[in-house]
Design an enzyme around this catalytic site. Structure first.
Site, PDB file in Angstrom:
ATOM      1  N   ASP A  56     -28.396  20.410  34.792  1.00  9.53           N
ATOM      2  CA  ASP A  56     -26.956  20.694  35.072  1.00  9.53           C
ATOM      3  C   ASP A  56     -27.101  21.615  36.904  1.00  9.53           C
ATOM      4  OD1 ASP A  56     -24.839  19.766  36.647  1.00  9.53           O
ATOM      5  OD2 ASP A  56     -23.621  21.028  34.837  1.00  9.53           O
ATOM      6  N   GLU A  74     -23.327  13.402  44.657  1.00 10.13           N
ATOM      7  CA  GLU A  74     -21.814  13.077  44.723  1.00 10.13           C
ATOM      8  C   GLU A  74     -21.925  12.407  45.896  1.00 10.13           C
ATOM      9  OE1 GLU A  74     -18.366  14.477  42.493  1.00 10.13           O
ATOM     10  OE2 GLU A  74     -19.834  15.220  41.732  1.00 10.13           O
ATOM     11  N   LYS A 128     -22.577   9.934  42.421  1.00 11.57           N
ATOM     12  CA  LYS A 128     -21.582  10.640  41.131  1.00 11.57           C
ATOM     13  C   LYS A 128     -19.479  10.012  42.216  1.00 11.57           C
ATOM     14  CE  LYS A 128     -21.810  14.234  38.921  1.00 11.57           C
ATOM     15  NZ  LYS A 128     -22.082  15.550  38.970  1.00 11.57           N
ATOM     16  N   PHE A 158     -16.672  15.254  30.046  1.00  9.61           N
ATOM     17  CA  PHE A 158     -16.520  16.993  29.906  1.00  9.61           C
ATOM     18  C   PHE A 158     -16.719  17.326  28.716  1.00  9.61           C
ATOM     19  CE2 PHE A 158     -17.060  18.234  35.023  1.00  9.61           C
ATOM     20  CZ  PHE A 158     -17.417  17.437  35.214  1.00  9.61           C
TER      21      PHE A 158
END
Length: 318
Positions: A16, A95, A131, A177
């Site tokens: 990440d 994204e 994303k 999340f």
């Protein structure tokens, strides 16, 4: 072996980060980026050469200042994604602009534009995940994009309603999340006692994972947004785990053996009758979860802010 190596035996580990040095160090299968990570990477100065390339591209395409900013931003995300792809065997998640999170058509078009930019550079779409925030509009954009062989990663996922809608849409991957859920419960003083076994973020992912596997949904569950190494270990055995460099470092420094913490053995519920969520069903069910409503909105706002800050940097060059 260290704990990171053990973890890789039970789950696919994803980095990440947009920082190449960490990707080289921890050798993940895949990597993910978002507007916040892209902004951080650009501010570090590491990608100055790619920043210049994106500006040159935008000027070459032309148009007014706003169009050039949009084109430079998309091109920069793709160039950074391409750089990361040099060091991983799998996929990069890129994204879209979060300001399109509640607009089906814009989300769909922006996703296709990103894929086109990758393919113009010779990168096959099979190595890209687009994303999108897990809103009703983006979930349905992902459903349509799948028909064009564009796979998506639905992010900012906090509610069970979001997870169900994504599975029903047949999206490729979701990112529920963990840490941000725990943050919310702590901020509201709703945890009289905390242990990793009662962590609301961990329990949320386990519930989604169990539901998917029991009902034979093919959507990949990639747990995200970890605050501690213990949260990661509590979800060992989840399909994918996307982990920040600071936690990867901790896991690599530990030598204790670990085993899968998630039950991978499910009896498929082939005869279950699942009521498909309509838009109103989805919105009502999601709205019943105050945490999910607040954290989804907060996440989109933060990504929009970071996108604007990135555009300020680009604007100085344009």
């Amino acid at each position: 072996m260290n704990q990171l190596e053990y973890l890789k035996k039970n789950s696919i580990v994803v980095a990440d980060t947009g920082d190449i040095k960490f990707i080289k160090k921890y050798k993940p299968q895949d990597a993910t980026t978002n507007p916040s990570l892209i902004l951080k990477a650009v501010e570090s100065g590491f990608y100055n050469n790619l920043l210049e390339k994106s500006i040159l591209y935008a000027k070459k395409v032309g148009g007014n200042r706003l169009l050039q900013l949009n084109n430079a931003s998309k091109k920069l995300s793709v160039l950074i994604g391409m750089e990361i792809l040099k060091y991983i065997p799998g996929r990069i998640s890129t994204e879209i602009n979060a300001s399109f999170s509640f607009n089906y058509e814009s989300s769909f078009n922006e996703s296709k534009e990103l894929i086109n930019l990758y393919e113009e550079e010779g990168v096959d779409r099979s190595r890209i995940l687009i994303k999108l925030a897990a809103t009703w509009q983006c979930i349905n954009a992902a459903r349509a994009l799948k028909k064009e062989n564009i796979n998506c990663n639905l992010t900012l996922l906090f509610s069970f309603a979001q997870a169900k809608a994504c599975a029903e849409a047949g999206v490729f991957l979701i990112s529920p999340f963990v840490g941000r859920i725990l943050d919310w419960y702590k901020s509201k003083n709703l945890l009289s006692f905390y242990s990793i076994d009662t962590d609301p973020g961990v329990l949320s992912v386990k519930k989604i994972f169990d539901y998917y596997k029991t009902n034979n949904y093919k959507t990949i569950v990639m747990a995200a947004s970890f605050r501690t190494a213990d949260q990661v270990l509590a979800l060992s055995g989840c399909d994918y785990l996307t982990i920040s460099p600071n936690i990867l470092k901790i896991l690599q420094s530990r030598s204790e053996n670990i085993v899968s913490s998630i039950n991978n053995k499910h009896i498929l519920n082939k005869n279950s009758c699942i009521n498909k969520l309509s838009e109103s069903d989805f919105l009502l069910e999601h709205n019943q979860d105050a945490m999910a409503v607040e954290k989804l909105s907060e996440g989109i706002r933060q990504f929009i802010l970071d996108q604007k800050n990135l555009e300020k940097i680009l604007e100085k060059h344009i």
